[in-house]
Design a protein around this motif. Structure first.
Motif, PDB file in Angstrom:
ATOM      1  N   LYS A  42      -5.869  -5.974  -3.182  1.00  0.00           N
ATOM      2  CA  LYS A  42      -5.817  -4.963  -4.240  1.00  0.00           C
ATOM      3  C   LYS A  42      -6.699  -3.771  -3.896  1.00  0.00           C
ATOM      4  CE  LYS A  42      -5.122  -3.111  -8.311  1.00  0.00           C
ATOM      5  NZ  LYS A  42      -3.815  -2.515  -8.661  1.00  0.00           N
ATOM      6  N   GLN A  43      -7.914  -4.031  -3.399  1.00  0.00           N
ATOM      7  CA  GLN A  43      -8.828  -2.949  -3.032  1.00  0.00           C
ATOM      8  C   GLN A  43      -8.262  -2.089  -1.901  1.00  0.00           C
ATOM      9  OE1 GLN A  43     -12.394  -5.110  -2.127  1.00  0.00           O
ATOM     10  NE2 GLN A  43     -12.878  -5.510  -4.286  1.00  0.00           N
ATOM     11  N   SER A  44      -7.430  -2.698  -1.070  1.00  0.00           N
ATOM     12  CA  SER A  44      -6.808  -1.953   0.038  1.00  0.00           C
ATOM     13  C   SER A  44      -5.566  -1.197  -0.405  1.00  0.00           C
ATOM     14  CB  SER A  44      -6.449  -2.916   1.176  1.00  0.00           C
ATOM     15  OG  SER A  44      -7.612  -3.501   1.721  1.00  0.00           O
ATOM     16  N   GLY A  45      -5.211  -1.308  -1.682  1.00  0.00           N
ATOM     17  CA  GLY A  45      -4.110  -0.516  -2.216  1.00  0.00           C
ATOM     18  C   GLY A  45      -2.780  -1.220  -2.304  1.00  0.00           C
ATOM     19  N   TYR A  46      -2.737  -2.536  -2.107  1.00  0.00           N
ATOM     20  CA  TYR A  46      -1.467  -3.251  -2.141  1.00  0.00           C
ATOM     21  C   TYR A  46      -1.210  -3.834  -3.529  1.00  0.00           C
ATOM     22  CZ  TYR A  46      -1.907  -2.491   2.776  1.00  0.00           C
ATOM     23  OH  TYR A  46      -2.064  -1.870   3.981  1.00  0.00           O
ATOM     24  N   VAL A  47       0.064  -4.012  -3.837  1.00  0.00           N
ATOM     25  CA  VAL A  47       0.479  -4.467  -5.163  1.00  0.00           C
ATOM     26  C   VAL A  47       0.521  -5.989  -5.199  1.00  0.00           C
ATOM     27  CG1 VAL A  47       2.384  -4.472  -6.820  1.00  0.00           C
ATOM     28  CG2 VAL A  47       1.772  -2.356  -5.619  1.00  0.00           C
ATOM     29  N   LEU A  48      -0.067  -6.570  -6.260  1.00  0.00           N
ATOM     30  CA  LEU A  48      -0.068  -8.019  -6.445  1.00  0.00           C
ATOM     31  C   LEU A  48       1.021  -8.396  -7.435  1.00  0.00           C
ATOM     32  CD1 LEU A  48      -3.927  -8.597  -6.833  1.00  0.00           C
ATOM     33  CD2 LEU A  48      -2.578  -8.271  -4.741  1.00  0.00           C
ATOM     34  N   ALA A  49       1.769  -9.446  -7.129  1.00  0.00           N
ATOM     35  CA  ALA A  49       2.892  -9.822  -7.977  1.00  0.00           C
ATOM     36  C   ALA A  49       3.034 -11.340  -8.031  1.00  0.00           C
ATOM     37  CB  ALA A  49       4.183  -9.176  -7.478  1.00  0.00           C
ATOM     38  N   ASN A  50       3.877 -11.808  -8.964  1.00  0.00           N
ATOM     39  CA  ASN A  50       3.999 -13.212  -9.366  1.00  0.00           C
ATOM     40  C   ASN A  50       5.161 -13.877  -8.623  1.00  0.00           C
ATOM     41  OD1 ASN A  50       4.424 -15.618 -10.830  1.00  0.00           O
ATOM     42  ND2 ASN A  50       3.802 -14.678 -12.756  1.00  0.00           N
ATOM     43  N   HIS A  51       4.880 -15.067  -8.044  1.00  0.00           N
ATOM     44  CA  HIS A  51       5.925 -15.824  -7.341  1.00  0.00           C
ATOM     45  C   HIS A  51       5.973 -17.259  -7.854  1.00  0.00           C
ATOM     46  CE1 HIS A  51       8.902 -16.436  -4.329  1.00  0.00           C
ATOM     47  NE2 HIS A  51       8.156 -17.063  -3.437  1.00  0.00           N
ATOM     48  N   SER A  52       5.673 -17.443  -9.143  1.00  0.00           N
ATOM     49  CA  SER A  52       5.639 -18.738  -9.833  1.00  0.00           C
ATOM     50  C   SER A  52       4.345 -19.479  -9.506  1.00  0.00           C
ATOM     51  CB  SER A  52       6.853 -19.612  -9.501  1.00  0.00           C
ATOM     52  OG  SER A  52       6.689 -20.295  -8.280  1.00  0.00           O
ATOM     53  N   PHE A  53       4.114 -20.589 -10.200  1.00  0.00           N
ATOM     54  CA  PHE A  53       2.862 -21.324  -9.995  1.00  0.00           C
ATOM     55  C   PHE A  53       2.951 -22.304  -8.829  1.00  0.00           C
ATOM     56  CE2 PHE A  53      -0.149 -24.775 -10.692  1.00  0.00           C
ATOM     57  CZ  PHE A  53      -1.332 -24.057 -10.804  1.00  0.00           C
ATOM     58  N   SER A  54       4.045 -23.035  -8.728  1.00  0.00           N
ATOM     59  CA  SER A  54       4.128 -24.089  -7.711  1.00  0.00           C
ATOM     60  C   SER A  54       5.264 -23.889  -6.716  1.00  0.00           C
ATOM     61  CB  SER A  54       4.303 -25.449  -8.377  1.00  0.00           C
ATOM     62  OG  SER A  54       5.578 -25.552  -8.992  1.00  0.00           O
ATOM     63  N   HIS A  55       5.956 -22.753  -6.809  1.00  0.00           N
ATOM     64  CA  HIS A  55       7.119 -22.471  -5.965  1.00  0.00           C
ATOM     65  C   HIS A  55       8.255 -23.457  -6.235  1.00  0.00           C
ATOM     66  CE1 HIS A  55       9.530 -21.024  -2.611  1.00  0.00           C
ATOM     67  NE2 HIS A  55       8.694 -20.007  -2.521  1.00  0.00           N
ATOM     68  N   ALA A  56       8.397 -23.829  -7.486  1.00  0.00           N
ATOM     69  CA  ALA A  56       9.502 -24.706  -7.873  1.00  0.00           C
ATOM     70  C   ALA A  56      10.800 -23.901  -7.957  1.00  0.00           C
ATOM     71  CB  ALA A  56       9.204 -25.348  -9.225  1.00  0.00           C
ATOM     72  N   GLN A  57      11.914 -24.612  -7.889  1.00  0.00           N
ATOM     73  CA  GLN A  57      13.216 -23.958  -8.053  1.00  0.00           C
ATOM     74  C   GLN A  57      13.455 -23.783  -9.545  1.00  0.00           C
ATOM     75  OE1 GLN A  57      16.266 -25.314  -5.417  1.00  0.00           O
ATOM     76  NE2 GLN A  57      17.926 -24.711  -6.774  1.00  0.00           N
ATOM     77  N   LEU A  58      13.229 -22.580 -10.064  1.00  0.00           N
ATOM     78  CA  LEU A  58      13.195 -22.371 -11.514  1.00  0.00           C
ATOM     79  C   LEU A  58      14.564 -22.463 -12.160  1.00  0.00           C
ATOM     80  CD1 LEU A  58      10.484 -19.592 -11.933  1.00  0.00           C
ATOM     81  CD2 LEU A  58      10.249 -22.061 -11.688  1.00  0.00           C
ATOM     82  N   SER A  59      15.620 -22.373 -11.387  1.00  0.00           N
ATOM     83  CA  SER A  59      16.952 -22.545 -11.976  1.00  0.00           C
ATOM     84  C   SER A  59      17.168 -23.980 -12.431  1.00  0.00           C
ATOM     85  CB  SER A  59      18.027 -22.147 -10.972  1.00  0.00           C
ATOM     86  OG  SER A  59      17.950 -22.966  -9.818  1.00  0.00           O
ATOM     87  N   LYS A  60      16.310 -24.906 -11.976  1.00  0.00           N
ATOM     88  CA  LYS A  60      16.411 -26.311 -12.384  1.00  0.00           C
ATOM     89  C   LYS A  60      15.341 -26.683 -13.400  1.00  0.00           C
ATOM     90  CE  LYS A  60      18.502 -27.831  -8.028  1.00  0.00           C
ATOM     91  NZ  LYS A  60      18.408 -28.756  -6.860  1.00  0.00           N
ATOM     92  N   GLN A  61      14.534 -25.702 -13.822  1.00  0.00           N
ATOM     93  CA  GLN A  61      13.483 -25.934 -14.807  1.00  0.00           C
ATOM     94  C   GLN A  61      13.961 -25.464 -16.178  1.00  0.00           C
ATOM     95  OE1 GLN A  61      10.133 -27.065 -14.063  1.00  0.00           O
ATOM     96  NE2 GLN A  61      10.894 -27.550 -12.016  1.00  0.00           N
ATOM     97  N   SER A  62      13.290 -25.924 -17.211  1.00  0.00           N
ATOM     98  CA  SER A  62      13.626 -25.471 -18.559  1.00  0.00           C
ATOM     99  C   SER A  62      12.420 -25.676 -19.474  1.00  0.00           C
ATOM    100  CB  SER A  62      14.836 -26.253 -19.117  1.00  0.00           C
ATOM    101  OG  SER A  62      14.528 -27.645 -19.214  1.00  0.00           O
ATOM    102  N   GLY A  63      12.471 -25.066 -20.620  1.00  0.00           N
ATOM    103  CA  GLY A  63      11.454 -25.282 -21.645  1.00  0.00           C
ATOM    104  C   GLY A  63      10.058 -24.883 -21.207  1.00  0.00           C
TER     105      GLY A  63
END
Length: 895
Positions: free
Chosen positions: A320-341
């Protein structure tokens, strides 16, 4: 002897590299499957061995899934890549557990722990059924194992460390062999090129196809590809297609970017090493990027839902200090199309909480693991006020173990798409290696890098640094040096100049060229034993420190020797402090070993400068290439410059206690070796200046060339912009130094000329400076000012005046050049002219205190006491504690 098998295989491969047919076949047909059991060990070691075999199986399956993708339908490619990515991430977790188990084993203190690890290495080195390409699956685990073993200082640990180091050298050689297959056509990018040149890799893939079938791997992960459908008349979108279109609405795709615009994205980090290495490379190209991070790599949440950050969060903060953008890639890298609730929402929101703890202004960008999403996942994302970012160019760096192949794939895809969001991963060394070649080509082809501004991806309005080619030429991540100087030999004649030479070179690297002091390894006198010099190469540089985008400069000042072999060939040696003249072959370091070291160093470019005389090293011929700066970043460079040849003595009559050779080298690096005036000094330019200059004033004939293993790359020094305002405290050279420089410069090569220099076998080779990199008028002005400084210090006032004048023609508001021109006049007692230019300097830069000091001196010498008093007072207001404060007060006291 068993641990040597891997090296023998590598060298056999290298020797047979040009032969027709498969080099893998030269290993012999595997007589046992790769899953052959390891030697009987404890249950812990057996479990680790089983994990090794599973890691290898996944590595092989990923290759089978992704090879020959062109034969698949678009849906088939998507399914194969999705399953391949799942295999990849499962393997990453497996590797993490494997490394943790190895750490536990080595920390256990059991007396058998090193033998146990040795048995695992036996399998990696010479396990039955293993192909060399298989061994690449273990490379990162071996690097981690090396770091773990390094924590133990016992003798068995030291021996094990050496063994792992040798294995890593061999793995690097394996990778280079695969790279060479592709590099022969890299840069052409025709659609057939790789197919025509990858027979050796295809032999490996053919073997894998006897072990695994793509359909079986897909079926294992719940995927069965349908038969290719017959063409049907156009119909309204099917319900499934309509649903997918609804999901994609509101997402960001690379196809909507302007032409010739790309977005660089990196998934799955942060990684404790590779993330910041990637950031350093990006910085060289002024390229923005988005880092999509997995939450568990940053920290965890306690029972109250508060963030508990770990070391990964520190990496994120630095990004971040070097100017790069931080973004979200889920918590555990699970396949979210198979998750719910709640499980689905936790994957999104937990990482968002962690990111906010790292950066309260975190971006609202999200990337679905595997790109797998459904309507519920998109709704959860919308509720969290996050935006999905997809990609249209996949580097496949998660699947392909060969960096140049990754680069080739990305550039082909960019050529086809014309724009897009590129998917990389910041958890692999191969991505670090591939990135410079990709960025070089994109910059050369006029692509722009877009960054996230909080609402959309757009190209920054800031102009890119000029010239573009310079970034390609000097884009080093880190700079390293090994500097050796020996005066006090134990059994050889004492020297007078070598330590001072080494110190002078080390200081120049730090003070002028920005080498970090902790990266300059200096060995003087009793430190420079044979084992000390070799340990510096192998322990402090080659393993764990040097990275693929680094450079290393090696300087040796001391005795050299030449020994005639029975074959009649000469073999040169550098002589360590503890060498016995009667035991040259065992106590000294032969140049053949320096060659091997040069090839094994993982840096991009290496330059060896030897202030010693010897012969017996065969150099490869190298010629300047007018376009080399554009391509230099993707070519390995291994170059050497020596002071002289057989039976020659190094002249030690140079100024300031230096040898003539080292004094000339230092003058070259001060700027004189910039023969084409582009503020870059290449290894070839340095040799073209130093060699004829030294020959003209001594009995030495310096030699220069590229070492075996070099691929045409050039070591490059970028001259810093000098900021020295000339004043009464500026030192000038002594008369003997000026006299010698006058002789040296008389032999300096003209910018367009070529010179003939010796190679180390006594032959001759012609070298010439490369074509100059195009530069702006601002840079030309800076170069003229820098040349003027050199000339002033040599008391060549007329020539210095001409250079400072040229600088002001190119850049009329250049306060530095105005001051320096004024001081040339001042030095010649032309006080009225001096005052006018000092006045111009303070108008251009009113905060420059030293210019007011100079102005006061000019007024005083010209007889205008009132103006002098005003100038001295202004100096004291600007710099009340400056180095000239007492002088200014003294002058005021006289008025």
């Amino acid at each position: 002897m068993k641990r040597k098998v891997l090296y023998y295989v590598v060298f056999a491969v290298a020797a047979a590299g040009a032969a027709a047919g498969s080099w893998i076949a030269s290993l012999g047909s595997p007589s046992a499957p790769a899953s052959a059991p390891l030697p009987a060990q404890s249950p812990d070691v057996s479990a680790i061995g089983a994990d090794l075999r599973t890691v290898l199986a996944a590595h092989r399956k990923i290759i089978v899934l992704t090879q020959d993708e062109a034969a698949l339908s678009a849906e088939g490619r998507e399914q194969a890549r999705r399953v391949g990515q799942q295999l990849f991430h499962e393997n990453q977790e497996r590797i993490g557990k494997l490394e943790a188990a190895l750490a536990t084993l080595l920390a256990s203190g059991k007396p058998t722990r090193f033998d146990a690890v040795g048995s695992l290495l036996d399998y990696v080195e010479s396990g039955e059924g293993l192909y060399d390409a298989d061994r690449l699956a273990f490379r990162e685990t071996m690097q981690s194992l090396l770091a773990l073993v390094a924590k133990d200082s016992s003798l068995p640990a030291i021996k094990l460390h050496k063994r792992i180091s040798e294995d890593l050298d061999a793995l690097a050689e394996i990778e280079r062999n695969y790279e060479k297959e592709i590099r022969a056509v890299f840069g052409r990018f025709e659609s057939r090129a790789i197919a025509l040149k990858r027979e050796k890799w295809d032999s490996y893939v053919a073997h894998l196809n006897t072990l695994y079938r793509r359909d079986d791997i897909l079926k294992e992960y719940g995927v069965i590809l349908a038969y290719p459908a017959r063409p049907e008349p156009s119909e309204p979108p099917a319900p499934a297609a309509a649903a997918q279109a609804a999901i994609e609405k509101g997402e960001i795709f690379g196809k909507t970017l302007p032409k010739k615009t790309v977005v660089l994205t990196f998934d799955d980090g942060p990684h404790r090493r590779y993330s910041e290495e990637i950031a350093a490379i990006l910085k060289q190209y002024n390229a923005p990027a988005v880092f999509f991070s997995v939450g568990r790599n940053i920290g965890s949440l306690d029972a109250q839902g508060k963030a508990r950050l770990n070391g990964g969060a520190d990496v994120m903060r630095r990004l971040k200090q070097s100017g790069y953008v931080l973004a979200n890639h889920s918590f555990s890298h699970a396949q979210l199309s198979k998750q719910s609730g709640e499980g689905l929402r936790a994957e999104i929101l937990n990482t968002d909480t962690l990111l906010k703890a790292v950066d309260p202004q975190r971006s609202a960008l999200f990337r679905f693991p595997y790109g797998a999403r459904n309507r519920e996942a998109m709704q959860a994302l919308e509720s969290a006020q996050l935006t999905s970012v997809m990609w249209n160019i996949d580097s496949l760096d998660w699947a392909d173990p060969v960096p140049s192949s990754i680069a080739d794939r990305v550039l082909r895809s960019v050529d086809k798409e014309g724009r897009g969001i590129i998917l990389f991963h910041d958890i692999h060394e191969r991505t670090v290696k591939a990135l410079p070649a990709i960025l070089d080509r994109l910059v050369a082809d006029g692509y722009q890098f877009a960054g996230w501004d909080g609402e959309r991806f757009k190209v920054s309005g800031a102009a890119p640094p000029a010239p573009v080619a310079r970034a390609a030429a000097t884009g080093y991540a880190n700079s390293w040096a090994l500097v050796v100087g020996i005066d006090k030999y134990q059994k050889w004649p004492q020297l007078q100049y070598a330590v001072r030479d080494a110190e002078g070179v080390g200081q120049l690297l730090v003070q002028k060229f920005g080498f970090a002091p902790e990266h300059v390894i200096t060995l003087k006198n009793e430190q420079a034993t044979r084992s000390g010099i070799l340990a510096a190469f192998h322990e402090r540089l080659a393993h764990g420190n040097l990275q693929p985008n680094d450079r290393i400069f090696v300087f040796f000042a001391g005795h050299g020797a030449t020994r005639k072999l029975s074959s009649g060939r000469d073999l040169g040696y550098i002589v360590p402090v503890d060498a016995d003249p009667d035991r040259l072959a065992t106590d000294a370091i032969p140049m053949t070993e320096i060659q091997n070291i040069a090839e094994s160093l993982p840096a991009k470019h290496a330059l060896f400068v030897m202030d010693a005389c010897y012969s017996g090293l065969g150099l490869t011929r190298g010629a300047a290439n007018a376009s080399f700066l554009r391509d230099n970043a993707k070519r390995l460079g291994r170059q050497m410059l020596t002071a002289g040849g057989t039976d020659q003595l190094v002249s030690d009559g140079g100024p300031n206690g230096h040898s003539v050779f080292t004094w000339t080298l230092l003058q070259g690096l001060s700027g004189k070796a910039d023969l084409n005036g582009d503020s870059l000094i290449t290894g070839t330019e340095l040799a073209a200046y130093v060699a004829p200059a030294v020959s003209s004033v001594s009995q030495q004939t310096p030699a220069f060339g590229s070492l075996p293993g070099s691929e045409g790359g050039e070591f490059v020094f970028e001259l810093p912009e000098e900021s020295e305002f000339l004043n009464t405290g500026t030192a000038q050279l002594s008369n003997d130094a000026i006299a010698l420089n006058t002789k040296l410069d008389a032999q300096a090569s003209a910018p367009a000329a070529s010179v003939v220099v010796k190679d180390l076998q006594g032959g001759e080779t012609r070298i010439s400076a490369p074509a100059a990199v195009p530069v702006s008028n601002r840079q030309k002005a800076q170069r003229a000012n820098d040349q003027g400084l050199l000339l002033y210090k040599e008391k060549q006032y007329a020539q210095a005046e001409a250079q400072f004048t040229e600088a002001l023609r190119l850049r009329p508001n250049f306060a530095l050049a105005a001051n320096n021109l004024g001081f040339v006049f001042y030095k010649q007692e032309r006080y009225a002219e001096a005052a006018r230019w000092f006045e111009n300097a303070v108008k251009m830069d009113p905060s420059r205190a030293i210019a007011y000091m100079n102005l006061g001196d000019a007024y005083a010498r010209g007889g205008d006491r009132d103006k002098a008093k005003g100038a001295y007072k202004t100096y004291l207001e600007l710099a009340p504690s400056g180095s000239g404060a007492s002088y200014a007060k003294e002058q005021l006291g006289k008025m």
